[in-house]
Design a protein around this motif. Structure first.
Motif, PDB file in Angstrom:
ATOM      1  N   GLU A   1       0.827  -1.218   0.000  1.00  0.00           N
ATOM      2  CA  GLU A   1       0.000   0.000   0.000  1.00  0.00           C
ATOM      3  C   GLU A   1       0.857   1.262   0.000  1.00  0.00           C
ATOM      4  O   GLU A   1       0.418   2.311  -0.481  1.00  0.00           O
ATOM      5  CB  GLU A   1      -0.934  -0.001   1.207  1.00  0.00           C
ATOM      6  N   GLU A   2       2.070   1.170   0.514  1.00  0.00           N
ATOM      7  CA  GLU A   2       3.000   2.307   0.477  1.00  0.00           C
ATOM      8  C   GLU A   2       3.809   2.317  -0.820  1.00  0.00           C
ATOM      9  O   GLU A   2       4.062   3.375  -1.393  1.00  0.00           O
ATOM     10  CB  GLU A   2       3.965   2.229   1.666  1.00  0.00           C
ATOM     11  N   ARG A   3       4.213   1.133  -1.275  1.00  0.00           N
ATOM     12  CA  ARG A   3       5.110   1.044  -2.432  1.00  0.00           C
ATOM     13  C   ARG A   3       4.436   1.441  -3.739  1.00  0.00           C
ATOM     14  O   ARG A   3       5.031   2.177  -4.540  1.00  0.00           O
ATOM     15  CB  ARG A   3       5.667  -0.380  -2.578  1.00  0.00           C
ATOM     16  N   TYR A   4       3.229   0.958  -3.985  1.00  0.00           N
ATOM     17  CA  TYR A   4       2.630   1.147  -5.306  1.00  0.00           C
ATOM     18  C   TYR A   4       2.319   2.618  -5.613  1.00  0.00           C
ATOM     19  O   TYR A   4       2.656   3.097  -6.704  1.00  0.00           O
ATOM     20  CB  TYR A   4       1.384   0.280  -5.459  1.00  0.00           C
ATOM     21  N   PRO A   5       1.707   3.379  -4.698  1.00  0.00           N
ATOM     22  CA  PRO A   5       1.495   4.807  -4.997  1.00  0.00           C
ATOM     23  C   PRO A   5       2.798   5.561  -5.235  1.00  0.00           C
ATOM     24  O   PRO A   5       2.856   6.462  -6.083  1.00  0.00           O
ATOM     25  CB  PRO A   5       0.775   5.326  -3.745  1.00  0.00           C
ATOM     26  N   HIS A   6       3.838   5.207  -4.488  1.00  0.00           N
ATOM     27  CA  HIS A   6       5.146   5.833  -4.677  1.00  0.00           C
ATOM     28  C   HIS A   6       5.671   5.537  -6.081  1.00  0.00           C
ATOM     29  O   HIS A   6       6.145   6.436  -6.789  1.00  0.00           O
ATOM     30  CB  HIS A   6       6.116   5.303  -3.618  1.00  0.00           C
ATOM     31  N   PHE A   7       5.576   4.280  -6.493  1.00  0.00           N
ATOM     32  CA  PHE A   7       6.013   3.889  -7.835  1.00  0.00           C
ATOM     33  C   PHE A   7       5.240   4.649  -8.908  1.00  0.00           C
ATOM     34  O   PHE A   7       5.820   5.179  -9.865  1.00  0.00           O
ATOM     35  CB  PHE A   7       5.830   2.385  -8.010  1.00  0.00           C
ATOM     36  N   LEU A   8       3.908   4.712  -8.750  1.00  0.00           N
ATOM     37  CA  LEU A   8       3.073   5.357  -9.761  1.00  0.00           C
ATOM     38  C   LEU A   8       3.415   6.836  -9.915  1.00  0.00           C
ATOM     39  O   LEU A   8       3.553   7.337 -11.035  1.00  0.00           O
ATOM     40  CB  LEU A   8       1.592   5.213  -9.401  1.00  0.00           C
ATOM     41  N   SER A   9       3.539   7.554  -8.804  1.00  0.00           N
ATOM     42  CA  SER A   9       3.789   8.992  -8.903  1.00  0.00           C
ATOM     43  C   SER A   9       5.171   9.296  -9.473  1.00  0.00           C
ATOM     44  O   SER A   9       5.370  10.312 -10.133  1.00  0.00           O
ATOM     45  CB  SER A   9       3.609   9.675  -7.547  1.00  0.00           C
ATOM     46  N   SER A  10       6.134   8.382  -9.282  1.00  0.00           N
ATOM     47  CA  SER A  10       7.478   8.600  -9.828  1.00  0.00           C
ATOM     48  C   SER A  10       7.527   8.399 -11.336  1.00  0.00           C
ATOM     49  O   SER A  10       8.416   8.930 -12.018  1.00  0.00           O
ATOM     50  CB  SER A  10       8.490   7.664  -9.159  1.00  0.00           C
ATOM     51  N   ARG A  11       6.575   7.631 -11.910  1.00  0.00           N
ATOM     52  CA  ARG A  11       6.588   7.370 -13.346  1.00  0.00           C
ATOM     53  C   ARG A  11       6.391   8.656 -14.153  1.00  0.00           C
ATOM     54  O   ARG A  11       6.806   8.738 -15.307  1.00  0.00           O
ATOM     55  CB  ARG A  11       5.494   6.366 -13.725  1.00  0.00           C
ATOM     56  N   PHE A  12       5.757   9.639 -13.561  1.00  0.00           N
ATOM     57  CA  PHE A  12       5.475  10.915 -14.216  1.00  0.00           C
ATOM     58  C   PHE A  12       6.747  11.531 -14.800  1.00  0.00           C
ATOM     59  O   PHE A  12       6.792  11.907 -15.977  1.00  0.00           O
ATOM     60  CB  PHE A  12       4.828  11.839 -13.177  1.00  0.00           C
ATOM     61  N   ILE A  13       7.809  11.626 -14.010  1.00  0.00           N
ATOM     62  CA  ILE A  13       9.064  12.191 -14.468  1.00  0.00           C
ATOM     63  C   ILE A  13       9.948  11.133 -15.131  1.00  0.00           C
ATOM     64  O   ILE A  13      10.593  11.390 -16.155  1.00  0.00           O
ATOM     65  CB  ILE A  13       9.824  12.892 -13.315  1.00  0.00           C
ATOM     66  N   LEU A  14       9.960   9.912 -14.602  1.00  0.00           N
ATOM     67  CA  LEU A  14      10.887   8.903 -15.118  1.00  0.00           C
ATOM     68  C   LEU A  14      10.529   8.450 -16.523  1.00  0.00           C
ATOM     69  O   LEU A  14      11.417   8.225 -17.353  1.00  0.00           O
ATOM     70  CB  LEU A  14      10.935   7.704 -14.167  1.00  0.00           C
ATOM     71  N   SER A  15       9.241   8.334 -16.830  1.00  0.00           N
ATOM     72  CA  SER A  15       8.862   7.920 -18.187  1.00  0.00           C
ATOM     73  C   SER A  15       9.229   9.000 -19.201  1.00  0.00           C
ATOM     74  O   SER A  15       9.577   8.705 -20.351  1.00  0.00           O
ATOM     75  CB  SER A  15       7.367   7.598 -18.259  1.00  0.00           C
ATOM     76  N   PHE A  16       9.161  10.262 -18.777  1.00  0.00           N
ATOM     77  CA  PHE A  16       9.583  11.365 -19.644  1.00  0.00           C
ATOM     78  C   PHE A  16      11.064  11.231 -19.992  1.00  0.00           C
ATOM     79  O   PHE A  16      11.461  11.354 -21.164  1.00  0.00           O
ATOM     80  CB  PHE A  16       9.319  12.703 -18.951  1.00  0.00           C
ATOM     81  N   LEU A  17      11.895  10.959 -18.990  1.00  0.00           N
ATOM     82  CA  LEU A  17      13.330  10.837 -19.218  1.00  0.00           C
ATOM     83  C   LEU A  17      13.669   9.585 -20.026  1.00  0.00           C
ATOM     84  O   LEU A  17      14.599   9.610 -20.850  1.00  0.00           O
ATOM     85  CB  LEU A  17      14.075  10.821 -17.881  1.00  0.00           C
ATOM     86  N   GLU A  18      12.940   8.508 -19.814  1.00  0.00           N
ATOM     87  CA  GLU A  18      13.151   7.303 -20.623  1.00  0.00           C
ATOM     88  C   GLU A  18      12.903   7.601 -22.101  1.00  0.00           C
ATOM     89  O   GLU A  18      13.675   7.184 -22.971  1.00  0.00           O
ATOM     90  CB  GLU A  18      12.221   6.186 -20.152  1.00  0.00           C
ATOM     91  N   ARG A  19      11.817   8.314 -22.372  1.00  0.00           N
ATOM     92  CA  ARG A  19      11.431   8.598 -23.754  1.00  0.00           C
ATOM     93  C   ARG A  19      12.306   9.674 -24.387  1.00  0.00           C
ATOM     94  O   ARG A  19      12.762   9.540 -25.532  1.00  0.00           O
ATOM     95  CB  ARG A  19       9.968   9.034 -23.790  1.00  0.00           C
ATOM     96  N   GLU A  20      12.550  10.763 -23.661  1.00  0.00           N
ATOM     97  CA  GLU A  20      13.228  11.922 -24.231  1.00  0.00           C
ATOM     98  C   GLU A  20      14.758  11.835 -24.162  1.00  0.00           C
ATOM     99  O   GLU A  20      15.442  12.550 -24.894  1.00  0.00           O
ATOM    100  CB  GLU A  20      12.765  13.194 -23.516  1.00  0.00           C
ATOM    101  N   VAL A  21      15.284  10.978 -23.292  1.00  0.00           N
ATOM    102  CA  VAL A  21      16.737  10.885 -23.149  1.00  0.00           C
ATOM    103  C   VAL A  21      17.247   9.488 -23.507  1.00  0.00           C
ATOM    104  O   VAL A  21      17.977   9.307 -24.488  1.00  0.00           O
ATOM    105  CB  VAL A  21      17.186  11.260 -21.717  1.00  0.00           C
TER     106      VAL A  21
END
Length: 226
Positions: free
Chosen positions: A18-38
């Motif tokens: 319950e703590e891990r999954y929301p943390h993972f989801l909210s971090s994807r916002f910036i990390l997926s951008f960097l995966e795609r753009e960099v």
């Protein structure tokens, strides 16, 4: 292998699902951008495909090596006793929290594992310059009989992912319709859309393995447009 994924997560021994999954989801916002753009553009050949940054607390600190190179991932365990304080952050403050963790990790690992620190910094600044927005066009296709271009436009926030079917003629937007909302997690949405298909005056949004996300007669889509 190609280095293409960035993950920031909480250790499963220290934190509940319950703590891990929301943390993972909210971090994807910036990390997926960097995966795609960099990372996608760099196509770096490394001994790992993923940088897996794991936040740990006192419970598990003595049991884990700080750095571990696995079969496909480079894991960096970071002691983070202030997690509970940061977990209450929202909006830009939370994004900057993830950015700080990422940059600290890459700075630690960059020399031994040849990580692209300067390119990641440039990607982060681009993200900021865009107003902390993660938006991209997945696909576009021209419907020649009406000279209308159909777009699949993606938008990811810390809370959700949205897919829009947008119709434009020249520079005028005729229609923008949300056809999918999921968690901001690629596993939840990546297979659901791949192509735009025109057939028998219909438009169909096709996913992987024959999955149909959306289908409509084109004249019905256009019926409400003046």
């Amino acid at each position: 292998m190609i280095f293409k994924h960035l993950i920031i997560t909480l250790d499963h021994k220290d934190f509940s699902k319950e703590e891990r999954y929301p943390h993972f989801l909210s971090s994807r916002f910036i990390l997926s951008f960097l995966e795609r753009e960099v990372l996608k553009k760099l196509k770096l050949n490394r001994a790992f495909s993923m940088l897996y940054i794991c936040l740990i607390n006192e419970t598990n600190k003595s049991e884990l090596k700080e750095i571990y190179l696995g079969e496909k991932s480079l894991r960096h365990n970071i002691y983070n006793p202030d997690y509970l304080k940061y977990s209450k952050l929202n909006g830009i403050e939370k994004v900057e929290y993830y950015i700080t963790i990422l940059l600290n990790s890459i700075n630690t690992l960059k020399d031994k594992y040849d990580l692209p620190l300067s390119e990641i910094k440039e990607g982060i600044q681009k993200f900021r310059n865009l107003g902390y927005r993660n938006e991209w066009v997945h696909k576009k296709k021209l419907y020649r009989p009406l000279s209308i271009t159909f777009f699949l436009e993606c938008e990811m926030t810390m809370e959700e992912f949205n897919l829009y079917l947008t119709l434009r003629k020249k520079k005028e937007t005729l229609l923008k319709k949300c056809i999918l909302t999921t968690d901001p997690d690629e596993i939840a949405f990546h297979y659901k859309f791949k192509d735009i298909v025109f057939e028998n005056n219909k438009v169909t949004i096709k996913g992987l393995q024959g999955y149909t996300l959306f289908e409509s007669a084109i004249d019905e889509l256009l019926s409400g447009i003046k």
